[in-house]
Design an enzyme around this catalytic site. Structure first.
Site, PDB file in Angstrom:
ATOM      1  N   ARG A 310      -3.431  -2.301   3.391  1.00 32.78           N
ATOM      2  CA  ARG A 310      -4.234  -3.448   2.302  1.00 32.78           C
ATOM      3  C   ARG A 310      -4.634  -4.673   3.206  1.00 32.78           C
ATOM      4  NH1 ARG A 310      -2.855  -1.722  -3.241  1.00 32.78           N
ATOM      5  NH2 ARG A 310      -3.315   0.501  -2.726  1.00 32.78           N
ATOM      6  N   GLU A 312      -5.030  -7.699   2.652  1.00 35.39           N
ATOM      7  CA  GLU A 312      -4.893  -8.881   1.534  1.00 35.39           C
ATOM      8  C   GLU A 312      -4.255  -9.954   2.454  1.00 35.39           C
ATOM      9  OE1 GLU A 312      -3.191  -6.991  -1.831  1.00 35.39           O
ATOM     10  OE2 GLU A 312      -5.041  -5.947  -2.430  1.00 35.39           O
ATOM     11  N   ARG A 318       6.680  -9.770  -1.438  1.00 29.35           N
ATOM     12  CA  ARG A 318       6.470  -8.505  -1.820  1.00 29.35           C
ATOM     13  C   ARG A 318       5.202  -7.825  -1.296  1.00 29.35           C
ATOM     14  NH1 ARG A 318       5.376  -8.134  -8.438  1.00 29.35           N
ATOM     15  NH2 ARG A 318       3.192  -8.979  -8.194  1.00 29.35           N
ATOM     16  N   HIS A 319       4.663  -8.375  -0.555  1.00 23.85           N
ATOM     17  CA  HIS A 319       3.552  -7.674  -0.013  1.00 23.85           C
ATOM     18  C   HIS A 319       3.390  -7.575   1.593  1.00 23.85           C
ATOM     19  CE1 HIS A 319       1.729  -9.484  -3.853  1.00 23.85           C
ATOM     20  NE2 HIS A 319       0.908  -8.517  -3.925  1.00 23.85           N
ATOM     21  N   GLU A 464       6.418  -5.170 -10.601  1.00 22.07           N
ATOM     22  CA  GLU A 464       5.569  -3.802 -10.639  1.00 22.07           C
ATOM     23  C   GLU A 464       5.926  -3.119  -9.452  1.00 22.07           C
ATOM     24  OE1 GLU A 464       2.058  -1.731  -8.800  1.00 22.07           O
ATOM     25  OE2 GLU A 464       1.512  -3.766  -9.586  1.00 22.07           O
ATOM     26  N   SER A 467       1.512   1.721 -10.188  1.00 24.39           N
ATOM     27  CA  SER A 467       0.617   1.557 -11.025  1.00 24.39           C
ATOM     28  C   SER A 467      -0.049   2.762 -11.270  1.00 24.39           C
ATOM     29  CB  SER A 467      -0.482   0.547 -10.376  1.00 24.39           C
ATOM     30  OG  SER A 467      -1.578   0.402 -11.280  1.00 24.39           O
ATOM     31  N   ARG A 515       9.042  -1.400  -1.915  1.00 21.59           N
ATOM     32  CA  ARG A 515       9.402  -2.459  -3.230  1.00 21.59           C
ATOM     33  C   ARG A 515      10.390  -1.838  -3.904  1.00 21.59           C
ATOM     34  NH1 ARG A 515       4.159  -5.007  -6.138  1.00 21.59           N
ATOM     35  NH2 ARG A 515       3.515  -5.667  -4.248  1.00 21.59           N
TER      36      ARG A 515
END
Length: 541
Positions: A310, A312, A318-319, A464, A467, A515
Protein backbone atom coordinates in the site's frame (compact mmCIF):
# COMPACT_ATOMS: atom_id res chain seq x y z
CA UNK A 1 63.49 0.85 21.02
CA UNK A 2 64.98 4.11 19.67
CA UNK A 3 64.19 5.10 16.09
CA UNK A 4 66.92 4.30 13.55
CA UNK A 5 68.95 7.34 12.39
CA UNK A 6 67.94 8.17 8.81
CA UNK A 7 70.69 8.18 6.20
CA UNK A 8 72.19 11.54 5.37
CA UNK A 9 70.63 13.08 2.29
CA UNK A 10 72.58 13.14 -0.90
CA UNK A 11 73.28 16.51 -2.54
CA UNK A 12 70.63 15.66 -5.16
CA UNK A 13 68.02 15.01 -2.49
CA UNK A 14 68.62 18.29 -0.68
CA UNK A 15 67.97 20.19 -3.85
CA UNK A 16 65.36 18.14 -5.71
CA UNK A 17 64.00 15.60 -3.17
CA UNK A 18 64.55 11.81 -3.21
CA UNK A 19 64.81 10.05 -6.55
CA UNK A 20 62.26 7.45 -7.69
CA UNK A 21 64.71 4.61 -7.09
CA UNK A 22 65.41 5.91 -3.59
CA UNK A 23 61.66 6.11 -2.84
CA UNK A 24 61.22 2.52 -4.03
CA UNK A 25 64.12 1.39 -1.87
CA UNK A 26 62.67 3.09 1.19
CA UNK A 27 59.18 1.67 0.59
CA UNK A 28 60.65 -1.82 0.27
CA UNK A 29 62.59 -1.39 3.51
CA UNK A 30 59.48 -0.03 5.29
CA UNK A 31 57.45 -3.07 4.18
CA UNK A 32 60.24 -5.36 5.37
CA UNK A 33 60.36 -3.62 8.76
CA UNK A 34 56.55 -3.86 9.06
CA UNK A 35 56.56 -7.61 8.42
CA UNK A 36 59.37 -8.10 10.93
CA UNK A 37 57.40 -6.13 13.53
CA UNK A 38 54.25 -8.17 12.89
CA UNK A 39 56.22 -11.41 13.19
CA UNK A 40 57.77 -10.26 16.47
CA UNK A 41 54.34 -9.26 17.84
CA UNK A 42 52.87 -12.62 16.86
CA UNK A 43 55.72 -14.49 18.51
CA UNK A 44 55.27 -12.37 21.64
CA UNK A 45 51.53 -13.16 21.68
CA UNK A 46 52.20 -16.89 21.29
CA UNK A 47 54.78 -16.73 24.05
CA UNK A 48 52.28 -14.92 26.28
CA UNK A 49 49.58 -17.51 25.57
CA UNK A 50 52.03 -20.32 26.21
CA UNK A 51 53.03 -18.73 29.52
CA UNK A 52 49.36 -18.27 30.45
CA UNK A 53 48.53 -21.92 29.76
CA UNK A 54 51.73 -23.36 31.18
CA UNK A 55 50.75 -25.89 33.77
CA UNK A 56 47.08 -25.60 32.69
CA UNK A 57 45.58 -29.09 32.81
CA UNK A 58 42.27 -27.90 31.28
CA UNK A 59 43.51 -26.64 27.89
CA UNK A 60 41.46 -29.29 26.06
CA UNK A 61 38.29 -28.32 27.90
CA UNK A 62 37.95 -24.69 26.77
CA UNK A 63 38.87 -22.17 24.10
CA UNK A 64 37.72 -20.95 20.68
CA UNK A 65 36.67 -23.67 18.27
CA UNK A 66 38.16 -23.65 14.75
CA UNK A 67 35.91 -22.48 11.93
CA UNK A 68 33.23 -25.17 11.73
CA UNK A 69 33.39 -27.03 8.42
CA UNK A 70 30.44 -29.34 9.16
CA UNK A 71 32.31 -32.38 7.89
CA UNK A 72 32.13 -34.68 10.92
CA UNK A 73 29.74 -35.84 13.64
CA UNK A 74 30.66 -36.35 17.30
CA UNK A 75 27.76 -38.74 17.94
CA UNK A 76 26.72 -36.67 20.98
CA UNK A 77 23.14 -35.43 21.14
CA UNK A 78 22.68 -31.76 21.94
CA UNK A 79 19.78 -30.85 24.20
CA UNK A 80 17.35 -27.95 24.34
CA UNK A 81 17.35 -25.80 27.45
CA UNK A 82 13.57 -26.19 27.63
CA UNK A 83 14.07 -29.94 28.22
CA UNK A 84 16.13 -29.45 31.39
CA UNK A 85 14.44 -30.20 34.70
CA UNK A 86 15.06 -31.74 38.12
CA UNK A 87 14.25 -35.15 36.65
CA UNK A 88 17.60 -34.95 34.80
CA UNK A 89 19.58 -34.34 38.00
CA UNK A 90 23.09 -35.78 37.63
CA UNK A 91 22.89 -36.19 33.84
CA UNK A 92 25.70 -34.92 31.62
CA UNK A 93 24.32 -32.74 28.79
CA UNK A 94 25.71 -30.92 25.75
CA UNK A 95 24.07 -27.74 24.49
CA UNK A 96 24.68 -24.73 22.25
CA UNK A 97 23.45 -21.38 23.52
CA UNK A 98 24.09 -17.65 23.68
CA UNK A 99 25.65 -16.08 26.75
CA UNK A 100 22.80 -13.85 27.90
CA UNK A 101 24.75 -12.45 30.86
CA UNK A 102 27.81 -13.47 32.86
CA UNK A 103 29.01 -12.71 36.36
CA UNK A 104 32.43 -13.57 37.81
CA UNK A 105 32.97 -14.02 41.53
CA UNK A 106 36.66 -13.67 42.25
CA UNK A 107 38.95 -15.79 40.10
CA UNK A 108 37.42 -19.14 40.95
CA UNK A 109 33.78 -18.91 39.84
CA UNK A 110 31.74 -17.63 36.91
CA UNK A 111 27.95 -17.70 36.52
CA UNK A 112 26.64 -17.74 32.93
CA UNK A 113 23.00 -17.20 31.99
CA UNK A 114 22.60 -19.29 28.84
CA UNK A 115 19.75 -18.56 26.40
CA UNK A 116 17.97 -20.38 23.59
CA UNK A 117 15.03 -18.45 22.11
CA UNK A 118 12.64 -17.87 25.03
CA UNK A 119 14.39 -20.33 27.36
CA UNK A 120 17.33 -19.72 29.69
CA UNK A 121 19.24 -21.63 32.34
CA UNK A 122 21.94 -20.71 34.82
CA UNK A 123 25.33 -22.38 34.37
CA UNK A 124 28.20 -22.43 36.84
CA UNK A 125 31.92 -22.75 36.10
CA UNK A 126 33.85 -23.47 39.29
CA UNK A 127 37.53 -24.22 39.77
CA UNK A 128 37.95 -27.93 40.58
CA UNK A 129 41.04 -30.18 40.67
CA UNK A 130 41.80 -31.83 37.30
CA UNK A 131 38.57 -30.55 35.67
CA UNK A 132 38.36 -26.74 35.73
CA UNK A 133 41.50 -24.61 36.02
CA UNK A 134 41.89 -20.98 37.11
CA UNK A 135 42.93 -20.12 33.55
CA UNK A 136 39.68 -21.66 32.24
CA UNK A 137 37.60 -19.58 34.66
CA UNK A 138 39.52 -16.41 33.76
CA UNK A 139 38.98 -17.08 30.05
CA UNK A 140 35.25 -17.73 30.58
CA UNK A 141 34.89 -14.47 32.52
CA UNK A 142 36.10 -12.60 29.43
CA UNK A 143 33.48 -14.02 27.03
CA UNK A 144 31.27 -11.21 25.70
CA UNK A 145 27.52 -11.25 26.21
CA UNK A 146 25.69 -12.59 23.12
CA UNK A 147 28.59 -14.88 22.19
CA UNK A 148 27.57 -18.38 21.08
CA UNK A 149 29.11 -21.17 23.14
CA UNK A 150 29.12 -24.96 23.26
CA UNK A 151 28.67 -26.18 26.83
CA UNK A 152 29.07 -29.61 28.36
CA UNK A 153 28.14 -30.07 31.99
CA UNK A 154 26.17 -31.88 34.64
CA UNK A 155 22.58 -30.97 35.49
CA UNK A 156 22.26 -30.22 39.20
CA UNK A 157 19.04 -29.62 41.10
CA UNK A 158 18.96 -26.12 42.57
CA UNK A 159 18.20 -25.78 46.30
CA UNK A 160 16.04 -22.72 45.57
CA UNK A 161 14.34 -21.27 42.45
CA UNK A 162 16.69 -19.37 40.11
CA UNK A 163 14.57 -16.33 39.29
CA UNK A 164 16.90 -14.96 36.61
CA UNK A 165 16.27 -17.97 34.32
CA UNK A 166 13.17 -19.52 32.77
CA UNK A 167 14.37 -22.98 33.93
CA UNK A 168 14.39 -22.34 37.66
CA UNK A 169 14.81 -25.73 39.31
CA UNK A 170 18.23 -26.72 37.93
CA UNK A 171 21.59 -25.30 36.90
CA UNK A 172 24.33 -26.73 34.70
CA UNK A 173 27.76 -27.29 36.26
CA UNK A 174 30.15 -26.77 33.35
CA UNK A 175 33.00 -29.17 32.62
CA UNK A 176 33.74 -28.04 29.03
CA UNK A 177 33.19 -24.61 27.46
CA UNK A 178 34.07 -23.66 23.89
CA UNK A 179 33.43 -20.47 21.93
CA UNK A 180 31.65 -21.03 18.60
CA UNK A 181 31.11 -17.39 17.59
CA UNK A 182 32.20 -14.24 19.37
CA UNK A 183 31.17 -10.58 19.12
CA UNK A 184 32.93 -8.04 16.92
CA UNK A 185 32.82 -4.55 18.40
CA UNK A 186 30.16 -3.48 20.88
CA UNK A 187 26.48 -4.32 20.99
CA UNK A 188 24.19 -1.34 20.18
CA UNK A 189 22.31 -2.05 23.42
CA UNK A 190 22.11 -4.80 25.99
CA UNK A 191 19.35 -7.37 25.76
CA UNK A 192 18.59 -6.73 29.43
CA UNK A 193 17.80 -3.09 28.61
CA UNK A 194 15.82 -4.11 25.52
CA UNK A 195 13.73 -6.58 27.53
CA UNK A 196 12.46 -4.20 30.21
CA UNK A 197 8.89 -2.95 30.33
CA UNK A 198 8.52 0.82 29.93
CA UNK A 199 6.76 0.94 33.30
CA UNK A 200 9.75 -0.69 35.00
CA UNK A 201 12.13 1.90 33.52
CA UNK A 202 9.85 4.79 34.44
CA UNK A 203 9.23 3.67 38.03
CA UNK A 204 12.76 2.54 38.88
CA UNK A 205 14.69 4.55 41.46
CA UNK A 206 17.89 3.39 39.77
CA UNK A 207 18.62 4.95 36.36
CA UNK A 208 17.91 2.44 33.59
CA UNK A 209 18.50 2.70 29.86
CA UNK A 210 15.41 2.92 27.68
CA UNK A 211 15.88 1.43 24.20
CA UNK A 212 13.80 3.46 21.74
CA UNK A 213 11.83 1.79 18.95
CA UNK A 214 13.93 3.41 16.20
CA UNK A 215 17.12 2.15 17.84
CA UNK A 216 15.63 -1.33 18.00
CA UNK A 217 14.55 -1.31 14.36
CA UNK A 218 17.92 0.06 13.19
CA UNK A 219 19.56 -2.90 14.95
CA UNK A 220 16.75 -5.38 14.38
CA UNK A 221 18.86 -8.56 14.42
CA UNK A 222 19.96 -7.88 18.00
CA UNK A 223 16.46 -6.72 19.01
CA UNK A 224 14.88 -9.91 17.65
CA UNK A 225 17.00 -11.96 20.05
CA UNK A 226 15.07 -10.75 23.10
CA UNK A 227 12.86 -13.38 24.68
CA UNK A 228 9.89 -11.07 24.08
CA UNK A 229 10.50 -10.95 20.32
CA UNK A 230 11.21 -14.67 20.15
CA UNK A 231 7.73 -15.17 21.65
CA UNK A 232 6.09 -12.50 19.45
CA UNK A 233 7.23 -14.14 16.23
CA UNK A 234 6.43 -17.62 17.42
CA UNK A 235 2.89 -16.32 17.96
CA UNK A 236 2.91 -14.72 14.50
CA UNK A 237 3.81 -18.11 13.03
CA UNK A 238 1.07 -19.72 15.12
CA UNK A 239 -1.59 -17.37 13.73
CA UNK A 240 -0.58 -18.37 10.20
CA UNK A 241 -0.72 -22.06 11.12
CA UNK A 242 -4.13 -21.70 12.79
CA UNK A 243 -5.46 -19.71 9.81
CA UNK A 244 -4.35 -22.37 7.35
CA UNK A 245 -5.42 -25.27 9.53
CA UNK A 246 -8.96 -24.03 10.05
CA UNK A 247 -9.59 -23.14 6.41
CA UNK A 248 -8.14 -26.41 5.17
CA UNK A 249 -10.56 -28.22 7.48
CA UNK A 250 -13.41 -26.25 5.86
CA UNK A 251 -12.59 -27.30 2.29
CA UNK A 252 -10.48 -24.30 1.25
CA UNK A 253 -7.38 -24.59 -0.91
CA UNK A 254 -4.37 -22.27 -0.77
CA UNK A 255 -3.56 -20.17 -3.84
CA UNK A 256 -0.60 -17.96 -4.78
CA UNK A 257 -1.54 -14.92 -6.81
CA UNK A 258 0.94 -12.65 -8.65
CA UNK A 259 2.19 -9.52 -6.89
CA UNK A 260 3.06 -7.76 -10.16
CA UNK A 261 0.04 -6.39 -11.98
CA UNK A 262 -0.43 -4.55 -15.25
CA UNK A 263 -2.93 -2.00 -13.89
CA UNK A 264 -3.54 -0.14 -10.65
CA UNK A 265 -6.54 -1.99 -9.26
CA UNK A 266 -8.44 -0.58 -6.31
CA UNK A 267 -7.04 2.94 -6.07
CA UNK A 268 -4.46 4.38 -8.41
CA UNK A 269 -3.16 6.77 -5.75
CA UNK A 270 -2.09 4.04 -3.33
CA UNK A 271 -0.11 1.64 -5.53
CA UNK A 272 3.63 1.32 -6.07
CA UNK A 273 4.72 1.69 -9.69
CA UNK A 274 7.78 -0.32 -10.72
CA UNK A 275 9.72 -0.50 -13.96
CA UNK A 276 8.81 -3.60 -15.97
CA UNK A 277 11.03 -4.14 -19.01
CA UNK A 278 9.96 -1.36 -21.45
CA UNK A 279 6.85 -0.43 -19.50
CA UNK A 280 5.50 -0.24 -15.96
CA UNK A 281 3.86 -2.60 -13.52
CA UNK A 282 2.22 -2.16 -10.11
CA UNK A 283 2.69 -4.02 -6.84
CA UNK A 284 -0.57 -5.70 -5.82
CA UNK A 285 -2.65 -3.98 -3.13
CA UNK A 286 -4.33 -7.29 -2.38
CA UNK A 287 -5.11 -10.63 -4.06
CA UNK A 288 -8.72 -9.45 -4.36
CA UNK A 289 -9.12 -9.77 -8.11
CA UNK A 290 -7.25 -13.09 -8.32
CA UNK A 291 -9.40 -14.57 -5.52
CA UNK A 292 -12.59 -13.64 -7.35
CA UNK A 293 -11.32 -14.99 -10.64
CA UNK A 294 -10.56 -18.30 -8.89
CA UNK A 295 -14.20 -18.43 -7.74
CA UNK A 296 -15.24 -17.85 -11.37
CA UNK A 297 -12.91 -20.77 -12.20
CA UNK A 298 -14.93 -23.04 -9.84
CA UNK A 299 -12.34 -23.27 -7.05
CA UNK A 300 -15.30 -22.69 -4.65
CA UNK A 301 -13.19 -21.83 -1.56
CA UNK A 302 -9.69 -20.28 -1.64
CA UNK A 303 -7.30 -18.56 0.72
CA UNK A 304 -3.89 -16.93 0.44
CA UNK A 305 -1.09 -15.87 2.80
CA UNK A 306 1.09 -13.31 1.05
CA UNK A 307 2.52 -9.77 1.01
CA UNK A 308 0.29 -6.77 0.36
CA UNK A 309 1.62 -3.38 -0.76
CA UNK A 310 0.00 0.00 0.00
CA UNK A 311 1.63 3.23 -1.17
CA UNK A 312 -0.09 5.33 1.47
CA UNK A 313 1.94 7.96 3.33
CA UNK A 314 0.44 6.87 6.66
CA UNK A 315 2.93 7.24 9.51
CA UNK A 316 0.68 5.82 12.20
CA UNK A 317 0.97 3.11 14.85
CA UNK A 318 -1.02 0.67 12.70
CA UNK A 319 -0.02 1.22 9.06
CA UNK A 320 2.74 -0.36 7.00
CA UNK A 321 3.53 -0.01 3.30
CA UNK A 322 4.07 -3.79 3.11
CA UNK A 323 2.28 -6.25 5.34
CA UNK A 324 1.27 -9.90 5.33
CA UNK A 325 -2.29 -10.43 4.15
CA UNK A 326 -4.46 -13.37 5.17
CA UNK A 327 -7.16 -13.45 2.51
CA UNK A 328 -10.03 -15.76 1.66
CA UNK A 329 -12.92 -15.99 -0.81
CA UNK A 330 -15.81 -18.44 -0.99
CA UNK A 331 -19.04 -19.11 -2.84
CA UNK A 332 -22.35 -18.14 -1.23
CA UNK A 333 -25.29 -20.54 -1.30
CA UNK A 334 -28.09 -18.33 0.07
CA UNK A 335 -26.97 -15.45 2.33
CA UNK A 336 -23.80 -13.37 2.48
CA UNK A 337 -23.74 -13.91 6.25
CA UNK A 338 -22.45 -17.41 5.45
CA UNK A 339 -19.11 -15.74 4.73
CA UNK A 340 -19.28 -13.46 7.76
CA UNK A 341 -20.10 -16.40 10.03
CA UNK A 342 -17.26 -18.52 8.64
CA UNK A 343 -14.84 -15.64 9.21
CA UNK A 344 -16.14 -15.32 12.76
CA UNK A 345 -15.59 -19.04 13.38
CA UNK A 346 -12.09 -18.66 11.92
CA UNK A 347 -11.18 -15.89 14.36
CA UNK A 348 -12.60 -17.77 17.33
CA UNK A 349 -10.55 -20.79 16.31
CA UNK A 350 -7.39 -18.65 16.17
CA UNK A 351 -8.07 -17.01 19.55
CA UNK A 352 -8.73 -20.36 21.23
CA UNK A 353 -5.66 -21.92 19.62
CA UNK A 354 -3.40 -19.11 20.84
CA UNK A 355 -4.76 -19.28 24.37
CA UNK A 356 -4.66 -23.08 24.63
CA UNK A 357 -1.36 -23.85 22.87
CA UNK A 358 0.76 -20.74 23.34
CA UNK A 359 0.04 -19.51 26.85
CA UNK A 360 3.77 -19.59 27.69
CA UNK A 361 4.64 -17.21 24.82
CA UNK A 362 1.72 -14.90 25.69
CA UNK A 363 3.01 -14.76 29.27
CA UNK A 364 6.56 -13.93 28.10
CA UNK A 365 5.29 -11.01 25.98
CA UNK A 366 3.05 -9.83 28.83
CA UNK A 367 6.05 -9.26 31.08
CA UNK A 368 7.34 -6.53 28.77
CA UNK A 369 3.97 -5.38 27.42
CA UNK A 370 1.46 -5.75 30.29
CA UNK A 371 -2.12 -5.79 29.01
CA UNK A 372 -5.59 -6.90 29.97
CA UNK A 373 -6.20 -10.39 28.67
CA UNK A 374 -7.85 -10.31 25.26
CA UNK A 375 -11.55 -11.17 25.69
CA UNK A 376 -14.13 -12.58 23.29
CA UNK A 377 -17.62 -14.01 23.72
CA UNK A 378 -18.33 -17.74 23.58
CA UNK A 379 -21.45 -19.83 24.11
CA UNK A 380 -25.03 -19.19 22.95
CA UNK A 381 -24.68 -15.39 22.82
CA UNK A 382 -21.75 -15.66 20.40
CA UNK A 383 -19.80 -12.79 18.91
CA UNK A 384 -21.29 -9.32 19.22
CA UNK A 385 -22.64 -8.15 15.85
CA UNK A 386 -23.73 -4.55 15.33
CA UNK A 387 -25.07 -2.81 12.25
CA UNK A 388 -23.23 0.34 11.18
CA UNK A 389 -26.25 2.33 12.32
CA UNK A 390 -26.20 0.67 15.76
CA UNK A 391 -22.48 1.40 16.11
CA UNK A 392 -23.09 5.07 15.27
CA UNK A 393 -25.91 5.21 17.85
CA UNK A 394 -23.57 3.86 20.57
CA UNK A 395 -21.10 6.64 19.78
CA UNK A 396 -23.82 9.31 19.76
CA UNK A 397 -25.05 8.08 23.14
CA UNK A 398 -21.48 8.50 24.36
CA UNK A 399 -21.41 12.14 23.25
CA UNK A 400 -20.04 12.04 19.68
CA UNK A 401 -21.67 14.45 17.21
CA UNK A 402 -23.72 12.42 14.70
CA UNK A 403 -22.73 14.85 11.94
CA UNK A 404 -19.14 13.55 11.93
CA UNK A 405 -20.14 9.88 11.82
CA UNK A 406 -20.78 9.36 8.11
CA UNK A 407 -17.62 7.31 8.47
CA UNK A 408 -16.12 6.07 11.74
CA UNK A 409 -12.57 7.39 11.92
CA UNK A 410 -9.69 5.85 13.88
CA UNK A 411 -10.34 7.93 17.00
CA UNK A 412 -14.00 6.93 17.11
CA UNK A 413 -13.16 3.30 16.32
CA UNK A 414 -11.08 3.20 19.51
CA UNK A 415 -13.82 4.98 21.42
CA UNK A 416 -16.33 2.43 20.18
CA UNK A 417 -13.98 -0.33 21.32
CA UNK A 418 -13.94 1.10 24.86
CA UNK A 419 -17.75 1.42 24.84
CA UNK A 420 -18.20 -2.18 23.67
CA UNK A 421 -15.68 -3.53 26.21
CA UNK A 422 -17.50 -1.73 29.06
CA UNK A 423 -21.02 -2.63 27.91
CA UNK A 424 -20.56 -6.13 26.45
CA UNK A 425 -17.28 -7.30 28.07
CA UNK A 426 -15.63 -8.21 24.77
CA UNK A 427 -12.62 -6.94 22.79
CA UNK A 428 -13.82 -8.59 19.58
CA UNK A 429 -16.92 -7.60 17.58
CA UNK A 430 -18.32 -7.22 14.05
CA UNK A 431 -19.96 -4.25 12.32
CA UNK A 432 -22.26 -5.09 9.38
CA UNK A 433 -24.08 -3.10 6.69
CA UNK A 434 -21.62 -0.30 5.93
CA UNK A 435 -22.79 2.61 3.74
CA UNK A 436 -22.21 1.81 0.06
CA UNK A 437 -20.25 5.03 -0.50
CA UNK A 438 -17.52 3.79 1.88
CA UNK A 439 -16.85 0.54 0.03
CA UNK A 440 -14.94 -0.35 -3.18
CA UNK A 441 -16.59 -0.85 -6.59
CA UNK A 442 -16.83 -4.66 -6.36
CA UNK A 443 -19.04 -4.57 -3.21
CA UNK A 444 -22.63 -5.85 -3.55
CA UNK A 445 -25.26 -3.32 -2.46
CA UNK A 446 -28.08 -4.22 -0.10
CA UNK A 447 -31.01 -5.14 -2.39
CA UNK A 448 -33.54 -3.46 -0.08
CA UNK A 449 -31.56 -0.27 0.59
CA UNK A 450 -28.99 0.54 -2.14
CA UNK A 451 -27.35 3.16 0.12
CA UNK A 452 -26.11 0.24 2.27
CA UNK A 453 -23.85 -2.65 1.32
CA UNK A 454 -23.55 -6.35 2.09
CA UNK A 455 -20.24 -5.66 3.81
CA UNK A 456 -18.70 -6.00 7.25
CA UNK A 457 -15.62 -5.14 9.28
CA UNK A 458 -14.18 -7.08 12.23
CA UNK A 459 -12.59 -5.31 15.21
CA UNK A 460 -10.12 -6.14 17.99
CA UNK A 461 -9.65 -3.73 20.91
CA UNK A 462 -11.45 -1.03 18.90
CA UNK A 463 -9.34 -1.31 15.73
CA UNK A 464 -10.32 -2.84 12.39
CA UNK A 465 -8.55 -6.10 11.56
CA UNK A 466 -10.67 -7.38 8.66
CA UNK A 467 -12.67 -5.78 5.90
CA UNK A 468 -14.94 -7.94 3.76
CA UNK A 469 -18.15 -8.20 1.78
CA UNK A 470 -20.23 -9.99 -0.77
CA UNK A 471 -18.78 -9.22 -4.22
CA UNK A 472 -20.59 -8.34 -7.42
CA UNK A 473 -20.58 -11.41 -9.69
CA UNK A 474 -22.52 -9.98 -12.66
CA UNK A 475 -20.33 -8.38 -15.36
CA UNK A 476 -22.86 -5.76 -16.52
CA UNK A 477 -23.64 -4.56 -13.00
CA UNK A 478 -19.92 -4.63 -12.14
CA UNK A 479 -19.11 -2.32 -15.07
CA UNK A 480 -21.82 0.08 -13.95
CA UNK A 481 -20.42 0.21 -10.40
CA UNK A 482 -16.87 0.62 -11.67
CA UNK A 483 -17.81 3.65 -13.74
CA UNK A 484 -19.66 5.15 -10.77
CA UNK A 485 -16.44 4.88 -8.75
CA UNK A 486 -14.33 6.38 -11.56
CA UNK A 487 -12.74 3.10 -12.70
CA UNK A 488 -12.68 2.35 -16.44
CA UNK A 489 -13.80 -1.29 -17.02
CA UNK A 490 -11.54 -1.67 -20.08
CA UNK A 491 -8.51 -1.06 -17.83
CA UNK A 492 -9.39 -4.33 -16.03
CA UNK A 493 -10.72 -6.31 -18.96
CA UNK A 494 -9.35 -9.71 -17.87
CA UNK A 495 -11.03 -9.34 -14.48
CA UNK A 496 -14.40 -8.22 -15.89
CA UNK A 497 -14.37 -10.94 -18.56
CA UNK A 498 -14.13 -13.59 -15.84
CA UNK A 499 -17.69 -12.70 -14.81
CA UNK A 500 -19.00 -12.66 -18.39
CA UNK A 501 -18.39 -16.42 -18.47
CA UNK A 502 -20.54 -17.14 -15.43
CA UNK A 503 -19.61 -16.80 -11.75
CA UNK A 504 -21.54 -17.85 -8.62
CA UNK A 505 -22.37 -15.40 -5.81
CA UNK A 506 -19.36 -15.10 -3.52
CA UNK A 507 -17.73 -13.08 -0.78
CA UNK A 508 -14.67 -12.94 1.41
CA UNK A 509 -12.33 -10.76 3.41
CA UNK A 510 -8.78 -9.63 3.98
CA UNK A 511 -6.96 -9.72 7.31
CA UNK A 512 -3.74 -7.95 8.31
CA UNK A 513 -1.58 -10.51 10.11
CA UNK A 514 0.60 -7.96 11.91
CA UNK A 515 -2.45 -6.00 13.07
CA UNK A 516 -4.10 -9.10 14.57
CA UNK A 517 -0.87 -9.94 16.40
CA UNK A 518 -0.38 -6.36 17.63
CA UNK A 519 -3.90 -6.10 19.00
CA UNK A 520 -4.11 -9.56 20.54
CA UNK A 521 -0.92 -8.85 22.53
CA UNK A 522 -1.51 -5.08 22.79
CA UNK A 523 1.97 -4.20 21.48
CA UNK A 524 0.79 -0.61 20.73
CA UNK A 525 2.79 -0.31 17.48
CA UNK A 526 2.49 -2.52 14.41
CA UNK A 527 6.23 -2.30 13.77
CA UNK A 528 6.75 -4.51 16.82
CA UNK A 529 4.67 -7.19 15.09
CA UNK A 530 6.58 -6.98 11.79
CA UNK A 531 9.87 -8.81 11.33
CA UNK A 532 11.59 -6.07 9.29
CA UNK A 533 8.90 -3.36 9.00
CA UNK A 534 8.40 -1.23 5.91
CA UNK A 535 6.76 2.17 6.24
CA UNK A 536 7.09 5.50 4.37
CA UNK A 537 10.36 6.23 6.21
CA UNK A 538 11.91 2.77 6.51
CA UNK A 539 13.34 0.45 3.85
CA UNK A 540 16.25 -0.94 5.91
CA UNK A 541 17.26 -3.29 7.38
Amino acid sequence: MADATPPAPTPQETQEGPSKSELKKRAKQAEKDKKAAEKAAKQAELAQQQAATEGDFATDFYGKLPLHQSQSRSGKTRVAISSLSASRDGETVLLRARVHTSRAQGNKMVFLNLRQRTDSVQALLLVTPEKVSKQMVKWAAGISDESIVLVEGVVKKSPEPIKSASVQDVEVHISKLHLISGIEGRLPFSLEDASRADEEVASSEVQMNRVLLDTRLNNRVVDLRTQTNQAVFKLQSAIGDLFRGYLSSQGFIEIHSPKLQGAATESGASVFKVGYFKGNAFLAQSPQLAKQMCIAADFERVYEVGPVFRAEDSNTHRHLTEFMGLDLEMTIEEHYHEVMELLDSLFLSIFRGLKEKYSKEIEVVGKQFPADEFKWREGPEGTLKLSFREAVNLLVEDGVDRAVLDDINTENEKRLGRIVRAKYETDYFIIDKFPMELRPFYTMPDPEDPTLSNSYDFFMRGEEILSGAQRIHDAEFLCKQMKAKGVEPDSMKGYVDAFRMGCPPHGGGGIGLERVLMLFLKLNNIRRASLFPRDPKRLEP
